[in-house]
Design a protein around this motif. Structure first.
Motif, short mmCIF file in Angstrom:
data_model
loop_
_atom_site.label_atom_id
_atom_site.label_comp_id
_atom_site.label_asym_id
_atom_site.label_seq_id
_atom_site.Cartn_x
_atom_site.Cartn_y
_atom_site.Cartn_z
N VAL A 363 0.82 -1.20 0.00
CA VAL A 363 0.00 0.00 0.00
C VAL A 363 0.86 1.26 0.00
O VAL A 363 0.56 2.24 -0.68
CB VAL A 363 -0.99 -0.03 1.18
N ARG A 364 1.97 1.20 0.74
CA ARG A 364 2.90 2.35 0.73
C ARG A 364 3.43 2.59 -0.68
O ARG A 364 3.44 3.71 -1.19
CB ARG A 364 4.06 2.06 1.68
N GLY A 365 3.82 1.51 -1.35
CA GLY A 365 4.36 1.63 -2.71
C GLY A 365 3.31 2.15 -3.68
O GLY A 365 3.62 2.95 -4.56
N VAL A 366 2.07 1.71 -3.49
CA VAL A 366 0.98 2.17 -4.36
C VAL A 366 0.86 3.68 -4.26
O VAL A 366 0.79 4.40 -5.26
CB VAL A 366 -0.35 1.48 -3.98
N ARG A 367 0.87 4.19 -3.03
CA ARG A 367 0.74 5.65 -2.84
C ARG A 367 1.89 6.39 -3.49
O ARG A 367 1.71 7.41 -4.14
CB ARG A 367 0.72 5.97 -1.35
N ARG A 368 3.10 5.87 -3.27
CA ARG A 368 4.29 6.55 -3.80
C ARG A 368 4.24 6.59 -5.33
O ARG A 368 4.41 7.65 -5.94
CB ARG A 368 5.57 5.82 -3.32
N ILE A 369 3.96 5.45 -5.94
CA ILE A 369 3.96 5.37 -7.41
C ILE A 369 2.86 6.28 -7.98
O ILE A 369 3.07 6.99 -8.96
CB ILE A 369 3.78 3.90 -7.87
N ALA A 370 1.70 6.28 -7.33
CA ALA A 370 0.60 7.13 -7.81
C ALA A 370 0.99 8.60 -7.70
O ALA A 370 0.82 9.38 -8.64
CB ALA A 370 -0.67 6.83 -7.01
N GLU A 371 1.55 8.98 -6.54
CA GLU A 371 1.92 10.39 -6.33
C GLU A 371 2.95 10.85 -7.36
O GLU A 371 2.83 11.93 -7.94
CB GLU A 371 2.50 10.56 -4.93
N GLU A 372 3.94 10.00 -7.60
CA GLU A 372 4.99 10.37 -8.57
C GLU A 372 4.39 10.61 -9.96
O GLU A 372 4.92 11.38 -10.74
CB GLU A 372 6.06 9.27 -8.64
N ALA A 373 3.28 9.93 -10.25
CA ALA A 373 2.64 10.08 -11.58
C ALA A 373 1.62 11.22 -11.58
O ALA A 373 0.97 11.45 -12.60
CB ALA A 373 1.97 8.77 -11.96
N GLY A 396 -10.24 15.64 -12.47
CA GLY A 396 -10.09 16.22 -13.81
C GLY A 396 -9.60 15.16 -14.77
O GLY A 396 -9.46 13.99 -14.40
N SER A 397 -9.32 15.59 -16.01
CA SER A 397 -8.99 14.57 -17.02
C SER A 397 -7.51 14.20 -16.95
O SER A 397 -6.68 14.94 -16.42
CB SER A 397 -9.33 15.10 -18.41
N ALA A 398 -7.20 13.02 -17.50
CA ALA A 398 -5.81 12.57 -17.55
C ALA A 398 -5.62 11.75 -18.81
O ALA A 398 -6.54 11.08 -19.25
CB ALA A 398 -5.49 11.72 -16.33
N ALA A 399 -4.41 11.84 -19.37
CA ALA A 399 -4.14 11.07 -20.59
C ALA A 399 -4.25 9.58 -20.25
O ALA A 399 -3.72 9.15 -19.22
CB ALA A 399 -2.76 11.40 -21.08
N PRO A 400 -4.94 8.78 -21.12
CA PRO A 400 -5.08 7.36 -20.82
C PRO A 400 -3.73 6.67 -20.65
O PRO A 400 -3.59 5.76 -19.83
CB PRO A 400 -5.82 6.80 -22.05
N ASP A 401 -2.69 7.13 -21.40
CA ASP A 401 -1.41 6.42 -21.26
C ASP A 401 -0.74 6.68 -19.91
O ASP A 401 0.08 5.90 -19.46
CB ASP A 401 -0.48 6.71 -22.44
N LEU A 402 -1.17 7.76 -19.22
CA LEU A 402 -0.65 7.99 -17.87
C LEU A 402 -1.16 6.87 -16.94
O LEU A 402 -0.40 6.29 -16.16
CB LEU A 402 -1.11 9.36 -17.35
N PHE A 403 -2.45 6.54 -17.07
CA PHE A 403 -3.00 5.43 -16.28
C PHE A 403 -2.30 4.13 -16.65
O PHE A 403 -1.94 3.34 -15.77
CB PHE A 403 -4.51 5.29 -16.52
N GLN A 404 -2.10 3.94 -17.95
CA GLN A 404 -1.49 2.69 -18.41
C GLN A 404 -0.09 2.51 -17.82
O GLN A 404 0.24 1.46 -17.28
CB GLN A 404 -1.37 2.71 -19.92
#
Ligand code: FAD
Length: 474
Positions: A363-373, A396-404
């Motif tokens: 869960v810590r890693g999930v937060r870090r990776i999400a925040e960095e993106a 708000g909106s985000a580029a689909p490749d950012l999620f990918q």
């Protein structure tokens, strides 16, 4: 889906007539309005229309449908409650949607052998209620139980909060009746509890996501309802403390019936939607832990010890409920989170699982990776199984490749902790491209060989589970 567009298999008028002659005109759907609900499951933004949907009533009809589609090379997507969270029921290649919704009879509740025999389209909650009238329980309890089916649960090997003690669907399946791509019908087991005659085809079909056969009937184990149940909720200042408490509970010999984890953000969104206020809003994480047993004394001993462990681990308080209305009120905190988090904005959902001791790291890693993106993540799920549902979103909106890109990093993170790209939702479309992060080339080759043996023309649910795009139908 974009990558597959243009490959949708339309069906000719004579082909539709042949299918109508099997299921009856009333049970062949072809108008866009009728087909629309069958173009989606619960995955956000994924839609692909079948050319037609057939709703058979009997195994014989399913057999005739598959034999015909196999002969003509028509892709077939088995569909049930369409609550899937990996895109499994979405007909990526058009063709025929094969909906099991009319095969919804509970054939028998055998109270002496403790076995239920049901058709595949029975809603999971209906089975819970039917066996409950006999004081019995079918333990698998996906949160979608009001709208998902036994066939869909078998195909995904679904879990639920009570998997903590009772395990996932596969543990409760004694046998299946299933129709192969050729139209041949096999029965893999029945009421006999021990049966090792040949390869375990029941286990092979459980979790096969409609890619190997269509399940039409299941023999399911039952247990007696526990005489006593109690629930505690423990809010923790930090996520790490909550995760450590999960490990401590189990390593000290307690076996919770359910042990759910909810982070602050997911609880806030759910509470807002329901208009309820929760105590200790500052808590970063909370555990909802249920114990059941043969008598009150046993359960009381377990909840008392669990409460002590939670407080020793830093819990801000421990709330206890034993009577059903209060238990329901505590569970209310958890139920509905899966739907509520969808209010947050454009999103991606992941179903990660790791060994229990790696929960906090995950869960810590999930937060870090999400925040960095530049994204946000909320997490909740089945803590005892190390199974965390991550809802990744951006206001708000985000580029689909950012999620990918971010989801790929999250899958890799779970695998690096010894975990999996899907704990219970299945590979389907959503995790297909990431399977290679977890499974070796040799493992994937075995999957392909099994698929080839059971479905040589590749008609069953093409585009799902196997990592590569399927070869055109042969
Ligand atoms: C709000 C919400 C909460 C959820 N909670 C949970 C949870 O707690 N635990 C969990 O594990 N999942 C959960 N899910 C996911 C989903 O409900 C499960 O995967 C469920 O098992 C899907 O059943 P279904 O009948 O809706 O199947 P569908 O979505 O219709 O199909 C799922 C897959 O099974 C195949 N299939 C369906 N029926 C058959 C059949 N008879 N024979 C062969 N293949 C078949 C389909 O082709 C598809 O690949 C949740 C979903 C939602 C929307």
């Amino acid at each position: 889906v974009e990558e597959l567009s243009g490959q949708s298999r339309a069906m000719s008028a004579p082909e539709r007539e042949e299918i109508a002659s099997i299921v009856g005109d009333a049970h062949l759907l072809i108008s866009p309005g009728d087909l629309a609900p069958y173009a989606r499951d619960a995955v956000e933004g994924l839609e692909s229309f079948p050319s037609a949907v057939a709703r058979p009533r009997t195994t014989v009809e399913v057999s005739r449908l598959l034999a015909f589609c196999n002969q003509r090379g028509i892709p077939v997507t088995p569909q049930a409650g369409r609550t899937g969270l990996s895109g499994g029921a979405v007909p990526l290649f058009g063709g025929l949607g094969l909906s099991l919704e009319r095969m919804d009879t509970i054939l028998e509740v055998d109270t002496r052998n403790l076995v239920a025999v049901v058709e595949a389209g029975v809603l999971t909650q209906r089975l819970h209620e039917a066996v409950g009238e006999h004081g019995l329980r079918y333990p698998p309890d996906p949160s979608s139980r009001g709208s998902c089916t036994i066939g869909g649960n078998v195909a995904e090997n679904a879990g639920g909060p009570h998997s903590a003690r009772y395990g996932v669907t596969g543990r409760w399946v004694l046998g299946l009746e299933a129709v192969l791509a050729s139209g041949e019908v096999i029965v893999t087991g029945g009421k006999t509890r021990k049966d090792v005659a040949g390869y375990d085809l029941t286990a092979l079909l459980v979790g096969s996501e409609g890619t190997l056969a269509v399940v039409t009937k299941a023999w399911l184990r039952l247990v007696h309802e526990p005489a006593s149940v109690a629930v505690i909720v423990a809010p923790f200042p930090t996520l790490e403390q909550a995760a450590d408490a999960v490990v401590a509970l189990h390593s000290q010999g307690l076996v919770p019936a359910a042990c759910e984890f909810v982070d602050r953000a997911s609880l806030e969104v759910s509470a807002r939607r329901k208009g309820i206020s929760v105590p200790f809003p500052e808590a970063e994480a909370r555990l909802i832990v249920e114990f059941d047993g043969g008598d009150d004394a046993e359960v009381e001993r377990d909840v008392t010890r669990a409460g002590e462990i939670a407080l020793e681990g830093g819990a801000l308080d421990v709330l206890l409920a034993t009577d059903p209305p209060r238990r329901r009120a505590l569970w209310e905190l958890r139920s509905g989170i899966g739907e509520a988090v969808r209010d947050l904005g454009p999103s991606a959902e992941l179903d990660l699982a790791v060994p229990r001791t790696a929960l906090a790291q995950l869960v810590r890693g999930v937060r870090r990776i999400a925040e960095e993106a530049g994204l946000r993540a909320v997490s909740f799920g089945h803590a005892a199984d190390g199974n965390v549902h991550v809802h990744l979103y951006r206001e708000g909106s985000a580029a689909p490749d950012l999620f990918q890109r971010t989801t790929t990093a999250l899958y890799a993170h779970a695998v690096s902790l010894g975990g999996t790209v899907t704990g219970e939702h299945g590979v389907g479309v959503t995790s297909r491209a990431h399977l290679h992060l977890q499974r070796s080339p040799a493992y994937l080759a075995v999957l392909r060989a099994i698929k080839e043996a059971l479905d040589p023309r590749g008609i069953l649910n093409p585009g799902k589970l196997l990592p590569e795009s399927p070869a055109p139908l042969r």
